[in-house]
Design a protein around this motif. Structure first.
Motif, PDB file in Angstrom:
ATOM      1  N   VAL A  92       0.833  -1.201   0.000  1.00  0.00           N
ATOM      2  CA  VAL A  92       0.000   0.000   0.000  1.00  0.00           C
ATOM      3  C   VAL A  92       0.868   1.251   0.000  1.00  0.00           C
ATOM      4  O   VAL A  92       2.020   1.227   0.433  1.00  0.00           O
ATOM      5  CB  VAL A  92      -0.966   0.028   1.209  1.00  0.00           C
ATOM      6  CG1 VAL A  92      -1.999  -1.087   1.120  1.00  0.00           C
ATOM      7  CG2 VAL A  92      -0.214  -0.024   2.522  1.00  0.00           C
ATOM      8  N   GLN A  93       0.277   2.325  -0.494  1.00  0.00           N
ATOM      9  CA  GLN A  93       0.902   3.644  -0.443  1.00  0.00           C
ATOM     10  C   GLN A  93      -0.121   4.562   0.203  1.00  0.00           C
ATOM     11  O   GLN A  93      -1.214   4.761  -0.330  1.00  0.00           O
ATOM     12  CB  GLN A  93       1.255   4.127  -1.837  1.00  0.00           C
ATOM     13  CG  GLN A  93       1.963   5.465  -1.838  1.00  0.00           C
ATOM     14  CD  GLN A  93       2.317   5.888  -3.249  1.00  0.00           C
ATOM     15  OE1 GLN A  93       1.444   6.236  -4.028  1.00  0.00           O
ATOM     16  NE2 GLN A  93       3.605   5.826  -3.554  1.00  0.00           N
ATOM     17  N   ILE A  94       0.254   5.126   1.354  1.00  0.00           N
ATOM     18  CA  ILE A  94      -0.659   5.954   2.131  1.00  0.00           C
ATOM     19  C   ILE A  94      -0.200   7.398   2.071  1.00  0.00           C
ATOM     20  O   ILE A  94       0.979   7.692   2.285  1.00  0.00           O
ATOM     21  CB  ILE A  94      -0.712   5.457   3.590  1.00  0.00           C
ATOM     22  CG1 ILE A  94      -1.267   4.034   3.612  1.00  0.00           C
ATOM     23  CG2 ILE A  94      -1.532   6.401   4.451  1.00  0.00           C
ATOM     24  CD1 ILE A  94      -1.164   3.353   4.933  1.00  0.00           C
ATOM     25  N   THR A  95      -1.128   8.291   1.792  1.00  0.00           N
ATOM     26  CA  THR A  95      -0.858   9.722   1.842  1.00  0.00           C
ATOM     27  C   THR A  95      -1.574  10.277   3.068  1.00  0.00           C
ATOM     28  O   THR A  95      -2.774  10.046   3.251  1.00  0.00           O
ATOM     29  CB  THR A  95      -1.361  10.431   0.570  1.00  0.00           C
ATOM     30  OG1 THR A  95      -0.744   9.820  -0.566  1.00  0.00           O
ATOM     31  CG2 THR A  95      -1.016  11.911   0.601  1.00  0.00           C
ATOM     32  N   ASP A 103       5.056   4.140   2.059  1.00  0.00           N
ATOM     33  CA  ASP A 103       4.947   2.891   1.303  1.00  0.00           C
ATOM     34  C   ASP A 103       5.241   1.727   2.240  1.00  0.00           C
ATOM     35  O   ASP A 103       6.277   1.724   2.910  1.00  0.00           O
ATOM     36  CB  ASP A 103       5.953   2.865   0.149  1.00  0.00           C
ATOM     37  CG  ASP A 103       5.619   3.870  -0.929  1.00  0.00           C
ATOM     38  OD1 ASP A 103       4.483   3.814  -1.436  1.00  0.00           O
ATOM     39  OD2 ASP A 103       6.477   4.707  -1.256  1.00  0.00           O
ATOM     40  N   GLY A 104       4.354   0.761   2.295  1.00  0.00           N
ATOM     41  CA  GLY A 104       4.566  -0.385   3.170  1.00  0.00           C
ATOM     42  C   GLY A 104       3.637  -1.528   2.817  1.00  0.00           C
ATOM     43  O   GLY A 104       3.070  -1.572   1.721  1.00  0.00           O
ATOM     44  N   ILE A 130       1.178  -0.642   9.619  1.00  0.00           N
ATOM     45  CA  ILE A 130       1.819  -0.747   8.321  1.00  0.00           C
ATOM     46  C   ILE A 130       3.244  -1.243   8.554  1.00  0.00           C
ATOM     47  O   ILE A 130       3.966  -0.705   9.396  1.00  0.00           O
ATOM     48  CB  ILE A 130       1.867   0.621   7.590  1.00  0.00           C
ATOM     49  CG1 ILE A 130       0.503   1.313   7.605  1.00  0.00           C
ATOM     50  CG2 ILE A 130       2.422   0.457   6.177  1.00  0.00           C
ATOM     51  CD1 ILE A 130      -0.615   0.575   6.932  1.00  0.00           C
ATOM     52  N   PHE A 131       3.658  -2.245   7.790  1.00  0.00           N
ATOM     53  CA  PHE A 131       4.999  -2.800   7.921  1.00  0.00           C
ATOM     54  C   PHE A 131       5.940  -2.096   6.953  1.00  0.00           C
ATOM     55  O   PHE A 131       5.669  -2.029   5.750  1.00  0.00           O
ATOM     56  CB  PHE A 131       4.997  -4.303   7.630  1.00  0.00           C
ATOM     57  CG  PHE A 131       4.341  -5.114   8.708  1.00  0.00           C
ATOM     58  CD1 PHE A 131       5.101  -5.675   9.718  1.00  0.00           C
ATOM     59  CD2 PHE A 131       2.971  -5.301   8.720  1.00  0.00           C
ATOM     60  CE1 PHE A 131       4.505  -6.412  10.721  1.00  0.00           C
ATOM     61  CE2 PHE A 131       2.364  -6.040   9.720  1.00  0.00           C
ATOM     62  CZ  PHE A 131       3.133  -6.597  10.725  1.00  0.00           C
ATOM     63  N   LEU A 132       7.041  -1.589   7.476  1.00  0.00           N
ATOM     64  CA  LEU A 132       8.120  -1.019   6.682  1.00  0.00           C
ATOM     65  C   LEU A 132       9.307  -1.970   6.797  1.00  0.00           C
ATOM     66  O   LEU A 132       9.238  -2.976   7.504  1.00  0.00           O
ATOM     67  CB  LEU A 132       8.487   0.371   7.194  1.00  0.00           C
ATOM     68  CG  LEU A 132       7.324   1.371   7.336  1.00  0.00           C
ATOM     69  CD1 LEU A 132       7.828   2.683   7.887  1.00  0.00           C
ATOM     70  CD2 LEU A 132       6.600   1.557   6.023  1.00  0.00           C
ATOM     71  N   VAL A 147      -5.354   5.817   0.282  1.00  0.00           N
ATOM     72  CA  VAL A 147      -4.593   4.571   0.328  1.00  0.00           C
ATOM     73  C   VAL A 147      -4.648   3.973  -1.065  1.00  0.00           C
ATOM     74  O   VAL A 147      -5.742   3.753  -1.608  1.00  0.00           O
ATOM     75  CB  VAL A 147      -5.169   3.569   1.363  1.00  0.00           C
ATOM     76  CG1 VAL A 147      -4.387   2.273   1.328  1.00  0.00           C
ATOM     77  CG2 VAL A 147      -5.176   4.169   2.750  1.00  0.00           C
ATOM     78  N   ARG A 148      -3.490   3.732  -1.642  1.00  0.00           N
ATOM     79  CA  ARG A 148      -3.406   3.118  -2.972  1.00  0.00           C
ATOM     80  C   ARG A 148      -2.861   1.696  -2.800  1.00  0.00           C
ATOM     81  O   ARG A 148      -1.896   1.481  -2.097  1.00  0.00           O
ATOM     82  CB  ARG A 148      -2.482   3.928  -3.871  1.00  0.00           C
ATOM     83  CG  ARG A 148      -2.363   3.380  -5.288  1.00  0.00           C
ATOM     84  CD  ARG A 148      -1.457   4.248  -6.154  1.00  0.00           C
ATOM     85  NE  ARG A 148      -1.845   5.635  -6.195  1.00  0.00           N
ATOM     86  CZ  ARG A 148      -2.793   6.143  -7.001  1.00  0.00           C
ATOM     87  NH1 ARG A 148      -3.447   5.354  -7.823  1.00  0.00           N
ATOM     88  NH2 ARG A 148      -3.058   7.430  -6.982  1.00  0.00           N
ATOM     89  N   ASP A 149      -3.549   0.730  -3.448  1.00  0.00           N
ATOM     90  CA  ASP A 149      -3.024  -0.642  -3.403  1.00  0.00           C
ATOM     91  C   ASP A 149      -2.864  -1.197  -4.796  1.00  0.00           C
ATOM     92  O   ASP A 149      -3.157  -0.543  -5.770  1.00  0.00           O
ATOM     93  CB  ASP A 149      -3.908  -1.554  -2.541  1.00  0.00           C
ATOM     94  CG  ASP A 149      -5.297  -1.776  -3.083  1.00  0.00           C
ATOM     95  OD1 ASP A 149      -5.755  -2.911  -3.056  1.00  0.00           O
ATOM     96  OD2 ASP A 149      -5.946  -0.798  -3.515  1.00  0.00           O
TER      97      ASP A 149
END
Length: 149
Positions: A92-95, A103-104, A130-132, A147-149
């Motif tokens: 996912v990419q969260i703004t 990004d995680g 969220i896992f980094l 949230v973009r997946d």
């Protein structure tokens, strides 16, 4: 009164707050958690019903209003358990409302017909895990713009 202190674990956390400032310090976690086996985690603390969380900083004790925490970063090696990574993995990419992009990965462990990213996000949690690469970040749901997946 000092002989009545309750033993706690200390966990290093870096917070990003709604005003854009950062706070680094240690939070205090219970040795046991009612919702799962083992000690309390940062995510448990943030998703609790409490309004303020005490943070031991280099300049003294600071009580943060949980409602103003955008993100809380803590070491993956100290926070992760195998149960956290059950389910379908999604990149996912969260703004956030500050415009920062994270990004995680998330793990969605819900029934098969409800195993999408949107199902995970609609569970009603105050903070999402969220896992980094080296950290786990807990992001306040009220500060997620997309949230973009």
């Amino acid at each position: 009164m000092n002989d009545q202190k309750i033993t706690k674990n200390r966990r290093s956390v870096s917070f990003t707050l709604a005003d854009g400032s950062n706070v680094e310090g240690y939070v205090f976690l219970s040795l046991y958690e009612a919702c799962h086996e083992g000690p309390q985690r940062v995510g448990d603390l943030l998703n609790n019903v409490e309004t303020f969380v005490p943070v031991d900083t280099s300049s003294g004790m600071l009580h943060l209003n949980i409602g103003n925490i955008i993100a809380a970063y803590t070491p993956l090696s100290e926070e992760k358990s195998d149960l956290m990574t059950l389910g379908a993995k999604h990149k996912v990419q969260i703004t956030t409302s500050l415009g920062s992009v994270i990004d995680g990965e998330i793990f969605v462990n819900l029934p098969h017909e409800r195993n999408r990213v949107s199902d995970y996000l609609n569970q009603g949690e105050r903070f999402f895990r969220i896992f980094l690469a080296e950290k786990i970040v807990y992001i306040g749901s009220g500060y997620i713009v997309t949230v973009r997946d």
